[in-house]
Design an enzyme around this catalytic site. Structure first.
Site, PDB file in Angstrom:
ATOM      1  N   HIS A  52      13.761  -0.082  -4.553  1.00 15.57           N
ATOM      2  CA  HIS A  52      14.136   0.987  -3.633  1.00 15.57           C
ATOM      3  C   HIS A  52      13.772   0.633  -2.182  1.00 15.57           C
ATOM      4  O   HIS A  52      13.829   1.478  -1.312  1.00 15.57           O
ATOM      5  CB  HIS A  52      13.391   2.254  -4.097  1.00 15.57           C
ATOM      6  N   SER A  73      15.188   5.427   2.439  1.00 10.59           N
ATOM      7  CA  SER A  73      14.978   6.452   1.421  1.00 10.59           C
ATOM      8  C   SER A  73      15.090   7.860   2.016  1.00 10.59           C
ATOM      9  O   SER A  73      16.126   8.218   2.566  1.00 10.59           O
ATOM     10  CB  SER A  73      13.629   6.226   0.727  1.00 10.59           C
ATOM     11  N   ASP A  84      18.015   0.383  -9.007  1.00 12.66           N
ATOM     12  CA  ASP A  84      17.013   1.157  -8.273  1.00 12.66           C
ATOM     13  C   ASP A  84      16.555   2.321  -9.158  1.00 12.66           C
ATOM     14  O   ASP A  84      17.334   3.207  -9.491  1.00 12.66           O
ATOM     15  CB  ASP A  84      17.650   1.685  -6.974  1.00 12.66           C
TER      16      ASP A  84
END
Length: 270
Positions: free
Chosen positions: A249, A98, A221
């Site tokens: 995610h 991320s 996502d």
């Protein structure tokens, strides 16, 4: 820098294995190095694996948190560079989840000689929408509301965000683990990191990436749509993208068996 162990203690650094290829695993927002445990069984034996916690996360030395330094993602990129310096790492394969995809990218642009490849798990350069040319997934008002919720009801904020991040149909145990991880972070630090994460826009630096880059994109996502993965793939010149049939995610937690072989193949390809 003070004594040799300052950075290792500050960032709670763990080194596993002795392979000739180094994997540096960098956590996403509100996470700690423990979140990588699902991927580790696939990596044993062949690699030197370096895990760490950003200052303010996990078991890092929270007293080292400086509001000014960590106001932007550059401060977190300094943590990565410090860990590389302290362990004399080079030829690093940096695996970022991320926001750490972008933090890792910042580190690689600043110290390109330390890194050999970048791997991004569910990355996004910007969470904000800038219609019509870019849709990061969130309007500015939504994000201000999310940060406002952190102030009003910290537990409620964590319980709202965790299932979105993990994926509502994935393991409830993982969702509650992530929620607990959010809650275990000092709220002042968490809000500072959240602001740096959710309100930043690093689209401009994607064209500066010189390292081969692999993007893992979940096909469902809630935080980073497929169009975001495609956008990054188009902007990063030497990149490959793998769309994983999965929700959420956190592919390294929910679907390690899907990404591990692809990650290993990418790292091993000369």
């Amino acid at each position: 820098m003070g004594s040799d162990n300052d950075v290792l203690t500050r960032n709670n650094v763990t080194v596993l294995g002795k392979g000739n290829k180094t994997l540096l695993l960098a956590n996403g927002f509100g996470c700690d190095q423990n979140m990588w445990r699902f991927l580790l069984p696939y990596m044993k034996g062949d690699y030197k694996i370096v895990l760490f916690d950003y200052v303010g996360s996990g078991n890092s030395d929270v007293s080292q948190f400086q509001q000014n330094k960590y106001r932007t993602l550059d401060g977190y990129a300094e943590d990565i560079i410090d860990v590389c310096d302290e362990l004399s790492l080079n030829n690093v394969n940096l695996v970022g989840h991320s926001v750490s995809s972008i933090i890792g990218l910042l580190a690689a642009i600043k110290k390109p000689e330390y890194f050999v490849k970048l791997v991004m798990v569910c990355p996004t350069p910007c969470f904000l929408n800038f219609p019509p040319e870019y849709f990061g997934g969130f309007d500015e008002a939504d994000l201000h509301e999310l940060l406002g919720l952190m102030d009003k009801n910290y537990i409620g904020w964590a319980e709202y965000l965790a299932p979105l991040v993990i994926g509502v149909n994935n393991s409830e145990a993982l969702t509650s683990e992530l929620s607990s991880s959010f809650c275990s972070t000092d709220p002042v630090i968490a809000k500072s990191f959240a602001r740096a994460t959710f309100f930043s826009d690093y689209r401009e630096i994607l064209s500066q990436v010189r390292h081969p880059t692999l993007i893992f994109q979940s096909d469902n996502d809630a935080l980073a749509a497929k169009s975001v993965g495609d956008y990054m793939h188009n902007k990063i010149q030497n990149s490959a993208i793998e769309i994983i049939q999965a929700e959420g995610h956190c592919l390294h937690m929910t679907h390690p068996e899907k990404i591990a072989p692809l990650l290993i193949k990418y790292v091993n390809d000369e």
